[in-house]
Design a protein around this motif. Structure first.
Motif, PDB file in Angstrom:
ATOM      1  N   SER A  76      -4.023  37.557 -32.209  1.00  0.00           N
ATOM      2  CA  SER A  76      -5.298  37.337 -31.523  1.00  0.00           C
ATOM      3  C   SER A  76      -6.066  38.621 -31.220  1.00  0.00           C
ATOM      4  O   SER A  76      -6.918  38.637 -30.331  1.00  0.00           O
ATOM      5  N   ASP A  77      -5.793  39.684 -31.981  1.00  0.00           N
ATOM      6  CA  ASP A  77      -6.521  40.923 -31.716  1.00  0.00           C
ATOM      7  C   ASP A  77      -7.980  40.778 -32.146  1.00  0.00           C
ATOM      8  O   ASP A  77      -8.331  39.909 -32.942  1.00  0.00           O
ATOM      9  N   ALA A  78      -8.824  41.622 -31.597  1.00  0.00           N
ATOM     10  CA  ALA A  78     -10.270  41.530 -31.814  1.00  0.00           C
ATOM     11  C   ALA A  78     -10.653  41.621 -33.297  1.00  0.00           C
ATOM     12  O   ALA A  78     -11.515  40.874 -33.757  1.00  0.00           O
ATOM     13  N   ALA A  79     -10.013  42.503 -34.032  1.00  0.00           N
ATOM     14  CA  ALA A  79     -10.343  42.663 -35.462  1.00  0.00           C
ATOM     15  C   ALA A  79     -10.064  41.366 -36.228  1.00  0.00           C
ATOM     16  O   ALA A  79     -10.861  40.955 -37.080  1.00  0.00           O
TER      17      ALA A  79
ATOM     18  N   VAL B 136     -10.000  38.292 -34.964  1.00  0.00           N
ATOM     19  CA  VAL B 136     -10.978  37.289 -34.536  1.00  0.00           C
ATOM     20  C   VAL B 136     -12.300  37.497 -35.273  1.00  0.00           C
ATOM     21  O   VAL B 136     -12.912  36.531 -35.746  1.00  0.00           O
ATOM     22  N   LEU B 137     -12.733  38.732 -35.414  1.00  0.00           N
ATOM     23  CA  LEU B 137     -13.981  39.005 -36.141  1.00  0.00           C
ATOM     24  C   LEU B 137     -13.866  38.611 -37.611  1.00  0.00           C
ATOM     25  O   LEU B 137     -14.816  38.052 -38.188  1.00  0.00           O
TER      26      LEU B 137
ATOM     27  N   THR C 207     -10.064  32.323 -29.832  1.00  0.00           N
ATOM     28  CA  THR C 207     -11.472  32.605 -29.586  1.00  0.00           C
ATOM     29  C   THR C 207     -11.880  32.197 -28.181  1.00  0.00           C
ATOM     30  O   THR C 207     -13.031  32.384 -27.786  1.00  0.00           O
TER      31      THR C 207
END
Length: 85
Positions: free
Chosen positions: A18-21, A23-24, A77
């Motif tokens: 679930s890291d930001a990268a 998710v993007l 998310t």
């Protein structure tokens, strides 16, 4: 984050990346649609190989497989808390 998948026989717990990268990347993939190709790409991003093997052993129908992927996406998310589905 962890996600528990309930099978008819047992529960399977898997880790969800679930890291930001990630998710993007998922948002970018799904902006193109949610065909089988996109679902598979997201599956490979959010679950590590060990957990993908656990899921594969469940021998799910595509609809059930897609439901797991979408539930994991909702969880990472922020659209849904774990265990709400």
């Amino acid at each position: 984050r962890q996600m528990c998948i309930r099978d008819r026989v047992k529960d399977v717990t898997v880790e969800v990346n679930s890291d930001a990268a990630t998710v993007l990347k998922i948002m970018g993939i799904f902006s193109k649609g949610a065909s089988a190709k996109e679902v598979l790409a997201v599956y490979e991003l959010i679950f590590n190989e060990k957990d993908r093997k656990k899921i594969d052993k469940l021998n799910l129908q595509f609809k059930d497989f897609q439901t797991i992927i979408m539930a994991a996406v909702d969880m990472i998310t922020g659209d849904e808390e774990p265990g709400e589905q």
